[in-house]
Design a protein around this motif. Structure first.
Motif, PDB file in Angstrom:
ATOM      1  N   SER A  24      57.329  50.215  50.878  1.00 47.32           N
ATOM      2  CA  SER A  24      55.889  50.326  50.619  1.00 47.32           C
ATOM      3  C   SER A  24      55.556  50.318  49.128  1.00 47.32           C
ATOM      4  N   THR A  25      56.515  50.644  48.272  1.00 48.28           N
ATOM      5  CA  THR A  25      56.226  50.662  46.841  1.00 48.28           C
ATOM      6  C   THR A  25      56.462  49.319  46.164  1.00 48.28           C
ATOM      7  N   ILE A  26      57.280  48.470  46.740  1.00 45.35           N
ATOM      8  CA  ILE A  26      57.585  47.174  46.105  1.00 45.35           C
ATOM      9  C   ILE A  26      56.326  46.342  45.865  1.00 45.35           C
ATOM     10  N   PRO A  27      55.449  46.161  46.847  1.00 46.24           N
ATOM     11  CA  PRO A  27      54.253  45.331  46.595  1.00 46.24           C
ATOM     12  C   PRO A  27      53.363  45.879  45.484  1.00 46.24           C
ATOM     13  N   ILE A  28      53.286  47.180  45.346  1.00 39.75           N
ATOM     14  CA  ILE A  28      52.441  47.773  44.305  1.00 39.75           C
ATOM     15  C   ILE A  28      52.911  47.332  42.927  1.00 39.75           C
ATOM     16  N   TYR A  29      54.207  47.409  42.696  1.00 39.64           N
ATOM     17  CA  TYR A  29      54.741  46.992  41.403  1.00 39.64           C
ATOM     18  C   TYR A  29      54.598  45.487  41.200  1.00 39.64           C
ATOM     19  N   LEU A  30      54.802  44.717  42.260  1.00 35.26           N
ATOM     20  CA  LEU A  30      54.661  43.258  42.128  1.00 35.26           C
ATOM     21  C   LEU A  30      53.211  42.864  41.858  1.00 35.26           C
ATOM     22  N   TYR A  31      52.264  43.500  42.552  1.00 38.87           N
ATOM     23  CA  TYR A  31      50.846  43.205  42.294  1.00 38.87           C
ATOM     24  C   TYR A  31      50.480  43.528  40.848  1.00 38.87           C
ATOM     25  N   ALA A  32      50.946  44.686  40.379  1.00 40.32           N
ATOM     26  CA  ALA A  32      50.655  45.062  38.995  1.00 40.32           C
ATOM     27  C   ALA A  32      51.283  44.073  38.024  1.00 40.32           C
ATOM     28  N   MET A  33      52.511  43.671  38.313  1.00 42.08           N
ATOM     29  CA  MET A  33      53.202  42.731  37.436  1.00 42.08           C
ATOM     30  C   MET A  33      52.466  41.396  37.355  1.00 42.08           C
ATOM     31  N   TYR A  34      52.083  40.878  38.510  1.00 40.17           N
ATOM     32  CA  TYR A  34      51.424  39.566  38.533  1.00 40.17           C
ATOM     33  C   TYR A  34      49.961  39.628  38.101  1.00 40.17           C
ATOM     34  N   SER A  35      49.428  40.824  37.943  1.00 42.11           N
ATOM     35  CA  SER A  35      48.054  40.934  37.468  1.00 42.11           C
ATOM     36  C   SER A  35      47.959  40.804  35.952  1.00 42.11           C
ATOM     37  N   ALA A  59      60.376  46.886  39.999  1.00 39.92           N
ATOM     38  CA  ALA A  59      60.327  46.218  41.309  1.00 39.92           C
ATOM     39  C   ALA A  59      61.729  45.821  41.763  1.00 39.92           C
ATOM     40  N   ILE A  60      62.524  45.310  40.837  1.00 36.60           N
ATOM     41  CA  ILE A  60      63.901  44.925  41.182  1.00 36.60           C
ATOM     42  C   ILE A  60      64.722  46.153  41.573  1.00 36.60           C
ATOM     43  N   LYS A  61      64.533  47.260  40.880  1.00 30.35           N
ATOM     44  CA  LYS A  61      65.250  48.495  41.234  1.00 30.35           C
ATOM     45  C   LYS A  61      64.832  48.993  42.607  1.00 30.35           C
ATOM     46  N   LYS A  62      63.542  48.874  42.923  1.00 30.18           N
ATOM     47  CA  LYS A  62      63.078  49.282  44.251  1.00 30.18           C
ATOM     48  C   LYS A  62      63.722  48.410  45.337  1.00 30.18           C
ATOM     49  N   MET A  63      63.856  47.126  45.043  1.00 29.55           N
ATOM     50  CA  MET A  63      64.520  46.227  46.004  1.00 29.55           C
ATOM     51  C   MET A  63      65.982  46.617  46.184  1.00 29.55           C
ATOM     52  N   LEU A  64      66.643  47.002  45.093  1.00 27.38           N
ATOM     53  CA  LEU A  64      68.028  47.465  45.181  1.00 27.38           C
ATOM     54  C   LEU A  64      68.107  48.742  46.006  1.00 27.38           C
ATOM     55  N   HIS A  65      67.197  49.686  45.764  1.00 30.26           N
ATOM     56  CA  HIS A  65      67.185  50.933  46.539  1.00 30.26           C
ATOM     57  C   HIS A  65      67.019  50.640  48.028  1.00 30.26           C
ATOM     58  N   LEU A  66      66.103  49.722  48.348  1.00 31.23           N
ATOM     59  CA  LEU A  66      65.887  49.365  49.753  1.00 31.23           C
ATOM     60  C   LEU A  66      67.163  48.785  50.360  1.00 31.23           C
ATOM     61  N   SER A  67      67.817  47.921  49.616  1.00 34.64           N
ATOM     62  CA  SER A  67      69.061  47.321  50.095  1.00 34.64           C
ATOM     63  C   SER A  67      70.137  48.376  50.328  1.00 34.64           C
ATOM     64  N   LEU A  68      70.259  49.312  49.402  1.00 35.71           N
ATOM     65  CA  LEU A  68      71.266  50.374  49.543  1.00 35.71           C
ATOM     66  C   LEU A  68      70.970  51.280  50.732  1.00 35.71           C
ATOM     67  N   VAL A  69      69.709  51.625  50.910  1.00 33.57           N
ATOM     68  CA  VAL A  69      69.334  52.482  52.045  1.00 33.57           C
ATOM     69  C   VAL A  69      69.623  51.766  53.360  1.00 33.57           C
ATOM     70  N   CYS A  70      69.288  50.483  53.422  1.00 36.60           N
ATOM     71  CA  CYS A  70      69.555  49.715  54.649  1.00 36.60           C
ATOM     72  C   CYS A  70      71.057  49.641  54.923  1.00 36.60           C
ATOM     73  N   ASN A  71      71.854  49.476  53.880  1.00 35.91           N
ATOM     74  CA  ASN A  71      73.311  49.463  54.051  1.00 35.91           C
ATOM     75  C   ASN A  71      73.810  50.811  54.563  1.00 35.91           C
ATOM     76  N   LEU A  72      73.250  51.893  54.059  1.00 35.58           N
ATOM     77  CA  LEU A  72      73.649  53.221  54.532  1.00 35.58           C
ATOM     78  C   LEU A  72      73.293  53.403  56.008  1.00 35.58           C
ATOM     79  N   ILE A  73      72.103  52.964  56.387  1.00 38.46           N
ATOM     80  CA  ILE A  73      71.689  53.085  57.793  1.00 38.46           C
ATOM     81  C   ILE A  73      72.670  52.347  58.696  1.00 38.46           C
ATOM     82  N   GLN A  74      73.020  51.139  58.308  1.00 35.85           N
ATOM     83  CA  GLN A  74      73.945  50.353  59.122  1.00 35.85           C
ATOM     84  C   GLN A  74      75.347  50.945  59.128  1.00 35.85           C
TER      85      GLN A  74
END
Length: 97
Positions: A24-35, A59-74
């Motif tokens: 949920s936080t990734i789009p916020i940073y991307l919107y701000a970046m592209y604005s 935004a890239i760090k948030k994407m990494l965090h999401l990837s790590l959390v998904c890996n932990l879940i699996q």
């Protein structure tokens, strides 16, 4: 050390919540970046570049965090579920008239 079923389920639930927060936080940073509009070379151009790059790195760090959390879940036998949480945002049908 092994997890009992109750602890494993609690961990899955908490990791799922963490994944939803990161997603949920990734789009916020991307919107701000592209604005940030590129401008002509001026004194504020340096600040725009710095802000753009800072937002991009977050935004890239948030994407990494999401990837790590998904890996932990699996890794604990869970299934990553990123989009089913939005099914019940409107539990009642909307009447358009």
């Amino acid at each position: 050390m092994s997890l009992c079923d109750e602890d494993r389920q609690k961990l899955k639930d908490l990791l799922q919540q963490a994944a939803q927060v990161e997603l949920s936080t990734i789009p916020i940073y991307l919107y701000a970046m592209y604005s940030i509009k590129p401008g002509s070379p001026s004194s504020d151009s340096l600040y725009k570049d710095k802000a753009y790059n800072l937002l991009r790195s977050v935004a890239i760090k948030k994407m990494l965090h999401l990837s790590l959390v998904c890996n932990l879940i699996q890794s604990i036998g869970g299934t990553v579920n990123l989009f089913d949480t939005y099914k019940n945002l409107n539990p009642e049908p909307i009447q358009f008239s």
